[in-house]
Design an enzyme around this catalytic site. Structure first.
Site, PDB file in Angstrom:
ATOM      1  N   ASP A 115      -3.857   4.726 -23.023  1.00  0.00           N
ATOM      2  CA  ASP A 115      -4.650   5.477 -22.058  1.00  0.00           C
ATOM      3  C   ASP A 115      -6.002   4.792 -21.850  1.00  0.00           C
ATOM      4  O   ASP A 115      -6.660   4.383 -22.816  1.00  0.00           O
ATOM      5  CB  ASP A 115      -4.847   6.898 -22.603  1.00  0.00           C
ATOM      6  CG  ASP A 115      -5.688   7.772 -21.701  1.00  0.00           C
ATOM      7  OD1 ASP A 115      -5.258   8.035 -20.568  1.00  0.00           O
ATOM      8  OD2 ASP A 115      -6.785   8.178 -22.130  1.00  0.00           O
ATOM      9  N   GLU A 157      -2.882   1.223 -19.295  1.00  0.00           N
ATOM     10  CA  GLU A 157      -3.379   1.909 -18.109  1.00  0.00           C
ATOM     11  C   GLU A 157      -4.683   1.184 -17.770  1.00  0.00           C
ATOM     12  O   GLU A 157      -5.711   1.417 -18.421  1.00  0.00           O
ATOM     13  CB  GLU A 157      -3.641   3.382 -18.378  1.00  0.00           C
ATOM     14  CG  GLU A 157      -4.124   4.123 -17.136  1.00  0.00           C
ATOM     15  CD  GLU A 157      -4.547   5.559 -17.424  1.00  0.00           C
ATOM     16  OE1 GLU A 157      -4.325   6.428 -16.567  1.00  0.00           O
ATOM     17  OE2 GLU A 157      -5.121   5.803 -18.503  1.00  0.00           O
TER      18      GLU A 157
END
Length: 757
Positions: A363, A399
């Site tokens: 993330d 990401e």
């Protein structure tokens, strides 16, 4: 007190720990480590003056002894308890200066979670005691709170890591063959009545053989689990009666989230991984190392903040009272610090070596690669992963964005990494919505996004293609809503993205209008087919193969309820059509290697063989020219993938099947002339999104003018002059496994094919 009872291994008698029996122990490994004789405790803190180990009763309700760790070596406090056993519940109190302006927030009144804890006991209960400062004080975080927080915070528990894995070995699914399925542990199982009620929403429920068998029958190779690291529910959500459902609020990077455990003393996560591996399904974790649940200077003191705030977090260089907030969550983990970097890489290795996961999706990964001077693809974290023999051998997915300076880094991660490609998402949505001027960009996305990734020897699999993910509309809602509907989040619909490239096709939300339903279902099939058949690594959002809806909520992070749970017992006839269609697409991808080659499609002629890997065609069957690419209203074209093109770096002509894909985003029918191709006799149709149940694989001559329905996608395979060397297993294959998990198709008629509008 004559002894401290601690819970041992289940099924054995409890042990008794004599108070104050402590030895020096070792500064490594960090955390609480059971060696078969006792437990070594080791905690890093560069600025502490004293560390106390606090022991609790079995359920963590009562503190029963404090033991000062006797040794301090290389900035690690450590001690060894020879009578401690697995099941021992503990926490830390760390002494040191309380000087927020200097970055220090030590407060021994606050019980702290071990950053290396392998299991947590209890949930966080919000109260003023969990803050290091006095809530309501005019001095805010410069004040000091002396109330004990132990009764409100989770405790750490010593574990015995022993587990019998049997003969399972890492699956090592090649990147070229990988198909991701992003799923939520609870959401996938919470409403499935085919598993025991008490196991729904847990690792135990997901460990049911039927779950992995469903994914296998669907054609999935790799399950990507939303965060399973221990996380907390934010106070502002609790006050509104909501929860942190997605889990992007970690407080422990080694411990599985306790709410996903059916029984505290089982190896449920390992059992789940074992079951998935037995079915041939990899498991990768969505991990959140960019921030923690402690927030900014006004957040609680739960672990890192009280252990060594100045080391664990990035602080403002000119005023260390405040945190650098590149995450938008209040704080940023300081991976430039050697010990913090060690904690993160130790965590990753733990999940690979002890828990047997197959990789990670990071993330806000730009933050992990950001040094104080900015993003650096040669920064400490990325270098550590690249040289590590364990981490470099598993799947690593970034990401590649955050809200910090220079935060958008799609295509900029080093070789060996794959990246989420949001340009694929936005372009595919816009193309099928009918936006003008998207054709050229769409062609780039479906051919591997070489403009972003074709460098430094990276392969087309580096582009993780997705149309929907946890953050945003589901596929069903993408074609059913013009606008977000996040009222249930309690933020007056201000949260979530407003630019979704979505289209309701005439009615906002659910409708019984057969024409609108038919077009929506076809559009869902168009986008699923585009995703599965494009160069790159496809990622499917759990439930999109069924038409799952979140009622227009495109930011359902706080909805731990039927909005986000997959409603397996409400699957409609349309849903089963979509499910069967998705299975067929994935079988086609698997059956035709030309669809998942690692080489980017360039359209260049291979002079050795006189072959192009891809030829772009007009509806007349001619090759597209510059004017066609610049046509703002161009919405229909063909993509010819020549199986004779060079498949690898070896200069050898390919021998794969040749495919023709036709994309028509125009609202009306288009007559498309099927082109002649050397070494072929005609075309066999495999997919027509206007007729999803079609499996006759009919033959069409070269030059046939095929009527392509408005807003539809077709796939043809070249009928060669030799033996047909491909077979599709879709249909009966895996039907029993699908029905065991998703039920039997309804008898009601699905929305049928619809002609051009």
């Amino acid at each position: 007190m004559t002894g401290v009872p601690t819970q041992g291994v289940p099924g054995t008698a409890p042990h008794v720990l004599k108070p104050s029996v402590v030895r020096e122990g070792q500064p490594f490994p960090l955390g609480a480590t059971w060696d078969g004789l006792g437990v070594n405790f080791a905690l890093f803190s560069a600025h502490a003056t004293k560390v106390e180990l606090c022991l609790f009763d079995i359920d963590g309700k009562q503190e029963i002894e404090r033991i000062e760790l006797p040794e301090y070596t290389d900035e690690v406090w450590h001690g060894y308890l020879p009578a401690a056993r697995p099941g021992t519940v503990y926490g830390y109190r760390v002494h040191g200066p309380y000087a927020p302006d200097a970055g220090h927030r030590f407060n021994p009144n606050k019980l702290l979670i071990d950053p290396y804890a392998k299991q947590l006991v209890g949930d966080l209960k919000w109260g003023p005691e969990v803050f290091g400062y006095q809530l309501g004080s005019p001095d805010k975080d410069l004040s000091f709170d002396d109330r004990d927080s132990a009764h409100l915070v989770p405790k750490s528990r010593v574990i015995d890591p022993a587990f019998t894995w049997g003969t399972q070995r890492p699956l090592k699914v090649s990147w070229e063959n990988t198909v991701f399925y992003e799923m939520h542990v609870k959401g996938f199982t919470a409403l499935n009545q085919r598993i025991p009620k008490e196991e729904r929403g847990t690792f135990a429920g997901l460990a049911r053989a039927e779950a992995a068998a469903y994914l296998r029958a669907l054609g999935i190779t790799t399950a990507e689990l939303l965060p399973v690291h221990a996380f907390i529910n934010d106070s502002y959500l609790v006050e509104k009666g909501l929860k942190n459902y997605w889990g992007y609020n970690s407080i422990g990077f080694f411990a599985p989230h306790s709410a996903y455990l059916h029984s505290a003393f089982t190896n449920e996560f390992k059992e789940m991984v074992n079951q998935f591996h037995a079915a041939g399904i990899e498991v990768i974790l969505d991990v959140v190392y960019n921030h923690t649940a402690e927030g900014n200077e006004l957040g609680p003191t739960l672990s890192f903040k009280g252990i060594d705030n100045a080391s664990y977090y990035r602080l403002m260089p000119d005023n260390k009272r405040y945190y650098i907030n590149d995450t938008g969550t209040g704080n940023t983990v300081n991976l430039s610090h050697q010990r913090v970097l060690q904690m993160v890489t130790d965590s990753l290795r733990y999940w690979v070596q002890e828990m047997h996961v197959d990789g990670f999706r990071f993330d806000l990964a730009t933050i992990l690669a950001r040094e104080p001077y900015g993003f650096d693809e040669g920064g400490g974290f990325l270098d550590a992963c690249r040289q590590d023999p364990v981490l470099s051998s598993v799947k690593l997915v970034a990401e590649p964005w955050d809200i910090g300076p220079g935060g958008y880094q799609v295509g900029q991660f080093p070789p060996g990494w794959a990246e989420w490609n949001d340009k694929f998402r936005d372009t595919v949505r816009a193309f099928w919505k009918g936006d003008p001027g998207t054709l050229a960009d769409f062609a780039s996305r479906i051919s591997g996004s070489g403009d972003l990734f074709n460098k430094r020897g990276r392969r087309s699999w580096a582009s993780v293609n997705f149309i929907c993910a946890h953050d945003g509309f589901t596929l069903n809602d993408l074609v059913s809503y013009n606008d977000k509907h996040n009222e249930a989040n309690g933020e007056d619909n201000r949260d979530g993205h407003s630019n979704n490239h979505s289209w309701n096709h005439g009615v906002e939300g659910a409708t019984d209008d057969p024409e609108i339903r038919a077009v929506r279902e076809r559009q869902k099939r168009n986008m699923m087919a585009t995703l599965v058949l494009s160069r790159g690594t496809p990622l499917i959002l759990a439930g999109d193969e069924l038409g799952n809806s979140q009622r227009g909520n495109n930011n359902a992070y706080a909805q731990d309820n039927e909005i986000t749970w997959l409603e397996w017992d409400k699957i409609t006839a349309d849903d089963h059509v979509m499910l069967a269609f998705t299975r067929r697409l994935l079988e086609i991808r698997k059956s035709f290697p030309i669809l998942n080659r690692g080489r980017f499609l360039t359209g260049n002629v291979n002079e050795d063989f006189g072959v192009k890997d891809v030829t772009w065609l007009t509806p007349d069957g001619d090759e597209m020219g510059e004017d066609h690419w610049k046509d703002e209203n161009g919405k229909c074209f063909g993509m010819l993938l020549d199986g004779r093109a060079q498949a690898t770096g070896i200069r050898r002509r390919g021998s794969d099947a040749t495919l023709l894909l036709i994309y028509n985003a125009h609202h009306d029918v288009v007559n498309f002339t099927l082109p002649p191709v050397p070494e072929g006799t005609g075309w066999i149709i495999l997919i027509d999104t206007n007729d999803p149940s079609r499996t006759d694989e009919a033959f069409f001559d070269f030059g046939h003018c095929y009527t392509v329905t408005g807003r539809s996608l077709l796939v043809f395979v070249l009928q060669g002059t030799g033996r047909q060397d491909w077979r599709l297993r879709s249909g009966e294959f895996g039907r029993a496994d699908i029905e065991a998990w998703a039920g039997v198709p309804d008898q009601a008629e699905p929305a049928g094919p619809a002609g051009g509008e």
